[in-house]
Each structure stands twice: as C-alpha cells, then as structure tokens.
Scaffold this motif. Sequence first.
Motif, mmCIF file in Angstrom:
data_model
loop_
_atom_site.group_PDB
_atom_site.id
_atom_site.type_symbol
_atom_site.label_atom_id
_atom_site.label_comp_id
_atom_site.label_asym_id
_atom_site.label_seq_id
_atom_site.Cartn_x
_atom_site.Cartn_y
_atom_site.Cartn_z
ATOM 1 N N PHE A 165 0.830 -1.201 0.000
ATOM 2 C CA PHE A 165 0.000 0.000 0.000
ATOM 3 C C PHE A 165 0.867 1.255 0.000
ATOM 4 C CE2 PHE A 165 -2.481 3.353 2.028
ATOM 5 C CZ PHE A 165 -3.658 3.299 1.295
ATOM 6 N N GLU A 166 1.990 1.214 0.720
ATOM 7 C CA GLU A 166 2.894 2.366 0.754
ATOM 8 C C GLU A 166 3.500 2.630 -0.617
ATOM 9 O OE1 GLU A 166 5.782 2.169 3.902
ATOM 10 O OE2 GLU A 166 4.254 1.688 5.391
ATOM 11 N N ILE A 167 3.709 1.572 -1.393
ATOM 12 C CA ILE A 167 4.281 1.719 -2.731
ATOM 13 C C ILE A 167 3.214 2.153 -3.733
ATOM 14 C CG2 ILE A 167 5.388 0.476 -4.641
ATOM 15 C CD1 ILE A 167 6.705 -1.293 -2.412
ATOM 16 N N LYS A 168 2.076 1.466 -3.720
ATOM 17 C CA LYS A 168 0.967 1.789 -4.622
ATOM 18 C C LYS A 168 -0.336 1.672 -3.849
ATOM 19 C CE LYS A 168 -1.239 0.737 -8.975
ATOM 20 N NZ LYS A 168 -1.346 -0.149 -10.115
ATOM 21 N N GLN A 169 -1.038 2.780 -3.708
ATOM 22 C CA GLN A 169 -2.265 2.789 -2.918
ATOM 23 C C GLN A 169 -3.414 2.135 -3.679
ATOM 24 O OE1 GLN A 169 -3.224 6.604 -1.297
ATOM 25 N NE2 GLN A 169 -1.499 6.547 0.117
ATOM 26 N N LYS A 170 -3.900 1.044 -3.101
ATOM 27 C CA LYS A 170 -5.094 0.350 -3.573
ATOM 28 C C LYS A 170 -5.857 -0.083 -2.329
ATOM 29 C CE LYS A 170 -3.144 -3.039 -6.040
ATOM 30 N NZ LYS A 170 -2.965 -4.128 -7.035
ATOM 31 N N PRO A 171 -7.175 -0.266 -2.425
ATOM 32 C CA PRO A 171 -7.931 -0.756 -1.272
ATOM 33 C C PRO A 171 -7.398 -2.124 -0.818
ATOM 34 C CG PRO A 171 -9.411 0.022 -2.981
ATOM 35 C CD PRO A 171 -8.034 0.006 -3.566
ATOM 36 N N ILE A 172 -7.610 -2.428 0.453
ATOM 37 C CA ILE A 172 -7.187 -3.717 1.021
ATOM 38 C C ILE A 172 -8.433 -4.482 1.450
ATOM 39 C CG2 ILE A 172 -5.870 -4.876 2.833
ATOM 40 C CD1 ILE A 172 -4.079 -2.351 2.944
ATOM 41 N N PHE A 173 -8.586 -5.686 0.939
ATOM 42 C CA PHE A 173 -9.698 -6.575 1.272
ATOM 43 C C PHE A 173 -9.197 -7.553 2.323
ATOM 44 C CE2 PHE A 173 -12.263 -10.371 0.840
ATOM 45 C CZ PHE A 173 -13.538 -9.893 0.592
ATOM 46 N N ILE A 174 -9.796 -7.532 3.514
ATOM 47 C CA ILE A 174 -9.382 -8.431 4.600
ATOM 48 C C ILE A 174 -10.505 -9.426 4.841
ATOM 49 C CG2 ILE A 174 -8.663 -8.603 7.008
ATOM 50 C CD1 ILE A 174 -7.750 -5.642 6.763
ATOM 51 N N LEU A 175 -10.192 -10.701 4.722
ATOM 52 C CA LEU A 175 -11.165 -11.772 4.906
ATOM 53 C C LEU A 175 -10.828 -12.549 6.167
ATOM 54 C CD1 LEU A 175 -13.498 -13.560 3.812
ATOM 55 C CD2 LEU A 175 -11.752 -14.883 2.608
ATOM 56 N N TYR A 176 -11.778 -12.597 7.094
ATOM 57 C CA TYR A 176 -11.656 -13.432 8.286
ATOM 58 C C TYR A 176 -12.395 -14.724 7.977
ATOM 59 C CZ TYR A 176 -9.993 -9.361 10.828
ATOM 60 O OH TYR A 176 -9.251 -8.282 11.251
ATOM 61 N N SER A 177 -11.661 -15.823 7.901
ATOM 62 C CA SER A 177 -12.264 -17.097 7.492
ATOM 63 C C SER A 177 -11.721 -18.234 8.343
ATOM 64 C CB SER A 177 -11.973 -17.359 6.017
ATOM 65 O OG SER A 177 -10.582 -17.548 5.816
ATOM 66 N N ALA A 178 -12.351 -19.393 8.190
ATOM 67 C CA ALA A 178 -11.921 -20.591 8.923
ATOM 68 C C ALA A 178 -11.990 -21.789 7.976
ATOM 69 C CB ALA A 178 -12.814 -20.818 10.131
ATOM 70 N N ASP A 179 -11.115 -22.753 8.194
ATOM 71 C CA ASP A 179 -11.075 -23.945 7.342
ATOM 72 C C ASP A 179 -12.388 -24.710 7.350
ATOM 73 O OD1 ASP A 179 -8.468 -23.382 6.702
ATOM 74 O OD2 ASP A 179 -7.606 -24.878 8.046
ATOM 75 N N TRP A 180 -13.087 -24.706 8.480
ATOM 76 C CA TRP A 180 -14.324 -25.465 8.617
ATOM 77 C C TRP A 180 -15.542 -24.727 8.052
ATOM 78 C CZ3 TRP A 180 -17.270 -22.184 11.326
ATOM 79 C CH2 TRP A 180 -16.639 -21.332 12.235
ATOM 80 N N CYS A 181 -15.382 -23.487 7.632
ATOM 81 C CA CYS A 181 -16.485 -22.640 7.171
ATOM 82 C C CYS A 181 -16.761 -22.854 5.684
ATOM 83 C CB CYS A 181 -16.144 -21.181 7.446
ATOM 84 S SG CYS A 181 -17.313 -20.015 6.736
ATOM 85 N N ARG A 182 -17.917 -23.437 5.380
ATOM 86 C CA ARG A 182 -18.283 -23.727 3.985
ATOM 87 C C ARG A 182 -18.449 -22.441 3.175
ATOM 88 N NH1 ARG A 182 -23.794 -26.732 2.823
ATOM 89 N NH2 ARG A 182 -24.225 -25.244 4.453
ATOM 90 N N ASN A 183 -19.069 -21.416 3.775
ATOM 91 C CA ASN A 183 -19.255 -20.155 3.056
ATOM 92 C C ASN A 183 -17.922 -19.441 2.789
ATOM 93 O OD1 ASN A 183 -22.017 -20.379 2.759
ATOM 94 N ND2 ASN A 183 -22.431 -19.418 4.726
ATOM 95 N N CYS A 184 -16.967 -19.608 3.698
ATOM 96 C CA CYS A 184 -15.633 -19.028 3.479
ATOM 97 C C CYS A 184 -14.992 -19.639 2.234
ATOM 98 C CB CYS A 184 -14.737 -19.270 4.695
ATOM 99 S SG CYS A 184 -15.342 -18.539 6.230
ATOM 100 N N LYS A 185 -15.120 -20.944 2.104
ATOM 101 C CA LYS A 185 -14.561 -21.634 0.939
ATOM 102 C C LYS A 185 -15.236 -21.166 -0.341
ATOM 103 C CE LYS A 185 -13.242 -25.700 3.563
ATOM 104 N NZ LYS A 185 -13.486 -27.098 3.854
ATOM 105 N N LYS A 186 -16.548 -20.950 -0.285
ATOM 106 C CA LYS A 186 -17.284 -20.468 -1.463
ATOM 107 C C LYS A 186 -16.811 -19.071 -1.864
ATOM 108 C CE LYS A 186 -21.588 -23.025 -0.795
ATOM 109 N NZ LYS A 186 -23.031 -22.889 -0.495
#
Length: 124
Positions: A37-58
């Motif tokens: 981001f310091e080099i090239k400013q673009k939005p950052i997408f942060i995903l909180y997920s878990a291995d057991w979460c089916r919707n996270c995998k989708k």
Amino acid sequence: KHRMMIYRFSIILMMTLNMATAQEINWMSEVQAEEAFEIKQKPIFILYSADWCRNCKKIKKFLNKNAEKLNKKMYFVNIDCTDENSCEGLKLYPTSYIMETDGSTIRIEGQTRKKIINAILELN
C-alpha cells in the motif's frame, strides 16, 4: 530435434504455470499488504475465514474465479480464524473488511457474492 521438443515443452509448461497463478487471488500477510500500500495505494480486502467454514470456501472460490481483475484492483489479506481464539469478537464467518485508500472501511458480515461484488464496485 530433441532439443527443440524440450524447448517447446518448457515454454508450454511455463505458460501453463503462469496461467494457473494468474487465476488465484494474491493473498498477502497484513504486513505485506501495508508495505504494498505504501508503494501503490489500492484498497485492502481483509477476509476473516476458517477452514471449517463452507461459506468461506465459497467466497474464496468466487474471488479466485475473478482473480485476474481483482488482483489489479486491490490487495487481499486472509486472517485464519480456524483457532477460534485468534478472532475473538467475530460472530459470523466469513467477515470481510474493505479498507479504502481514503481511510474509510466497509464491513461485510456473513457475506454473499452479491454483497462482495457491490462493495467492490462502490470503491473509488
């Protein structure tokens, strides 16, 4: 003749490998995203997920299908919440944040593809 065949095979192999990596989201650590981001400013997408979460995998599968465009538009961070103590306070998985270049934040809980698409399209 044999060398030419090996040469052609190696070129095809390299092209195939490049195509495979081009179709996946470039996941970064939080530190890597901040440095990028310091080099090239673009939005950052942060995903909180878990291995057991089916919707996270989708969601990850959906993101990977659109990776070529998305990697150009923003940085991606995946926070692994498989160990429930690592993400205290989260009630829904997956939960995402989009940190825009102007400092504002969009929170998306229990997301669907439609919510993610709309949030990304609304970015500056």
